[in-house]
Design an enzyme around this catalytic site. Structure first.
Site, PDB file in Angstrom:
ATOM      1  N   GLU A 169      14.435  26.334  11.981  1.00  0.00           N
ATOM      2  CA  GLU A 169      13.305  26.653  12.863  1.00  0.00           C
ATOM      3  C   GLU A 169      12.854  28.103  12.701  1.00  0.00           C
ATOM      4  OE1 GLU A 169      13.932  25.425  16.994  1.00  0.00           O
ATOM      5  OE2 GLU A 169      12.816  23.597  16.544  1.00  0.00           O
ATOM      6  N   HIS A 197      33.758  13.968  -1.570  1.00  0.00           N
ATOM      7  CA  HIS A 197      33.724  12.599  -2.097  1.00  0.00           C
ATOM      8  C   HIS A 197      32.400  11.915  -1.785  1.00  0.00           C
ATOM      9  CE1 HIS A 197      38.033  12.644  -3.201  1.00  0.00           C
ATOM     10  NE2 HIS A 197      37.978  13.658  -2.350  1.00  0.00           N
ATOM     11  N   LYS A 242       4.783  17.607  19.410  1.00  0.00           N
ATOM     12  CA  LYS A 242       4.836  17.487  20.875  1.00  0.00           C
ATOM     13  C   LYS A 242       3.447  17.180  21.428  1.00  0.00           C
ATOM     14  CE  LYS A 242       8.514  20.732  22.255  1.00  0.00           C
ATOM     15  NZ  LYS A 242       8.737  22.034  22.886  1.00  0.00           N
TER      16      LYS A 242
HETATM   17  O1  PA5 Z   1      14.698  27.029  19.424  1.00  0.00           O
HETATM   18  C1  PA5 Z   1      13.775  26.614  20.087  1.00  0.00           C
HETATM   19  O2  PA5 Z   1      12.968  27.373  20.655  1.00  0.00           O
HETATM   20  C2  PA5 Z   1      13.583  25.120  20.285  1.00  0.00           C
HETATM   21  O3  PA5 Z   1      14.546  24.404  19.563  1.00  0.00           O
HETATM   22  C3  PA5 Z   1      13.696  24.766  21.753  1.00  0.00           C
HETATM   23  O4  PA5 Z   1      14.953  25.158  22.248  1.00  0.00           O
HETATM   24  C4  PA5 Z   1      13.503  23.255  21.981  1.00  0.00           C
HETATM   25  O5  PA5 Z   1      12.261  22.850  21.469  1.00  0.00           O
HETATM   26  C5  PA5 Z   1      13.590  22.908  23.458  1.00  0.00           C
HETATM   27  O6  PA5 Z   1      12.613  23.605  24.171  1.00  0.00           O
HETATM   28  P1  PA5 Z   1      12.711  23.780  25.727  1.00  0.00           P
HETATM   29  O7  PA5 Z   1      13.888  24.621  26.031  1.00  0.00           O
HETATM   30  O8  PA5 Z   1      11.419  24.435  26.135  1.00  0.00           O
HETATM   31  O9  PA5 Z   1      12.848  22.406  26.328  1.00  0.00           O
END
Ligand code: PA5
Length: 404
Positions: free
Chosen positions: A270, A291, A393
């Site tokens: 990310e 393996h 989303k």
């Molecule tokens: O690292 C990040 O920002 C994302 O992985 C969020 O943690 C994830 O999308 C969840 O978002 P939220 O905490 O707003 O529910």
């Protein structure tokens, strides 16, 4: 921690390549000395709050007495760090008291059906975690579970059982907490999900599971001394990426670090994977995967490098046959596998944790968060957003509205 970014990579990294990135990496390191908003997670004194820590520890004691199962409801950065530390810290074959179950990462009705059945006779508490307060998977799980909770408990009892971790300004979860008087933990504004492992996002559920959160924070704070190594690691990754090694295998030999590699995958994917750039992280648990994936790494498309996360000291058993502790044999396997993979075009880094405890895991978390951020800066992408996640989303939100 110890770092070896040389033994099994030197054929791939020359002085020219290092020169190309060194001055940029030095500039990036300076960012960590300033009070940049986006690096707030690094400035721990700005958000680690002793009063909150004290309260977290008191609530953890309370939950131990009143709860059989704590449901940690969240997705992505809202739970992966907690699961990584918890599973690394627990002895094999031991459950915590209360048991911690992570919920909110699937939309499987099979799963929820069985979960509700499992919880029927149990004393349950919930920690729902969402920075935005609106994430569909989290809210769906929370609403479903709250139906069950309302049948089990009175409104007054729920105030002792529901804990909401979210931002301080807005969102469904904040409204819910305010309306019902649930205890709320606030996630600092400038700290995004995957960099929030040192906040109440992880600290509260970890404390409930009996993890020493003070040692964990201490390790993370002192882990900042590895900034220079984080920068070298980021440079090595970037150079290997330029040499067409576009996949990084986070490889462990300790199975209980599997969820740590899952956290690493999320942290790096990310942070770096945007603007058509980035290294794809995968996880490998050896010897198991020697393996399976091992065949590809040794003999397939040379598109990959490995970063081994090895543990130096652990409890060990002796193998009569070899007259050696099993841990020494495991180490031999690590070295020979690195040698074999390097020969065939898959270079390896080795990062060694002194042992698995709260302090060293804290150090490792800080080291990898610094590395992920520096790596993204080196390729000119913003480490702290996730526009790709937002796109899906929004599409779901539009279609759910249509269905209504
Ligand atoms: O690292 C990040 O920002 C994302 O992985 C969020 O943690 C994830 O999308 C969840 O978002 P939220 O905490 O707003 O529910």
């Amino acid at each position: 921690m110890q770092f070896d970014f040389n033994t099994y990579t030197k054929e791939y990294i020359d002085n020219e390549a290092i020169k190309k990135f060194a001055s940029k990496a030095n500039e990036i390191k300076k960012k960590f000395e300033t009070n940049l908003k986006e690096l707030k997670w690094f400035q721990m004194s700005e958000y680690v709050d002793n009063a909150e820590l004290k309260e977290i520890k008191e609530l953890a004691v309370h939950l131990k007495e009143t709860t059989d199962v704590l449901l940690v409801v969240g997705i992505g950065g809202s739970y992966m760090g907690t699961q990584a530390i918890l599973s690394a810290m627990l002895p094999y074959f031991k459950k915590t008291q209360p048991e911690i179950i992570f919920v909110g990462t699937s939309l499987s009705s099979e799963y929820y059906y069985d979960l509700m059945k499992y919880l029927k006779e149990k004393r349950v508490s919930i920690n729902v975690i969402s920075k935005s307060g609106n994430t569909m998977e989290t809210i769906t799980a929370y609403e479903l579970l709250m139906k069950m909770m309302h049948k089990k408990y009175t409104k007054k009892e729920l105030k002792q059982r529901i804990y909401v971790t979210t931002n301080i300004h807005q969102g469904k979860l904040l409204e819910e907490a305010k309306k019902n008087g649930y205890r709320t933990f606030f996630i600092p504004d400038d700290i995004g999900g995957r960099y929030s492992i040192l906040t109440s996002v992880s600290l509260f559920p970890l404390a409930v599971a009996g993890i020493d959160i003070i040692e964990f924070l201490k390790g993370a704070k002192e882990g900042r001394m590895y900034l220079n190594y984080a920068s070298i690691y980021a440079m090595v990754r970037t150079i290997l990426y330029e040499r067409e090694r576009v996949i990084e295998a986070f490889t462990v030999y300790e199975p209980k670090l599997y969820y740590f590699t899952e956290w690493l995958k999320q942290l790096f994917a990310e942070s770096e994977g945007k603007d058509c750039k980035g290294i794809l992280p995968i996880s490998v648990v050896n010897p198991r995967d020697l393996h399976s994936l091992g065949q590809f790494i040794q003999d397939g498309n040379p598109c990959l490098f490995e970063t081994n996360l090895y543990v130096d000291t652990c409890r060990t058993v002796t193998l009569e046959k070899y007259h050696e502790p099993m841990h020494d044999i495991e180490h031999l396997v690590l070295e020979k596998v690195c040698e074999a993979h390097t020969m065939s075009g898959s270079p390896s880094n080795i990062i060694t944790l002194d042992s698995i405890n709260e302090y060293h895991l804290g150090e490792a978390c800080m080291f990898f968060m610094m590395s992920a951020a520096i790596s993204a800066y080196l390729t000119d992408v913003n480490p702290f957003d996730q526009p790709g996640v937002e796109t899906y989303k929004e599409l779901i939100a539009q279609n759910l509205r249509v269905l209504k």
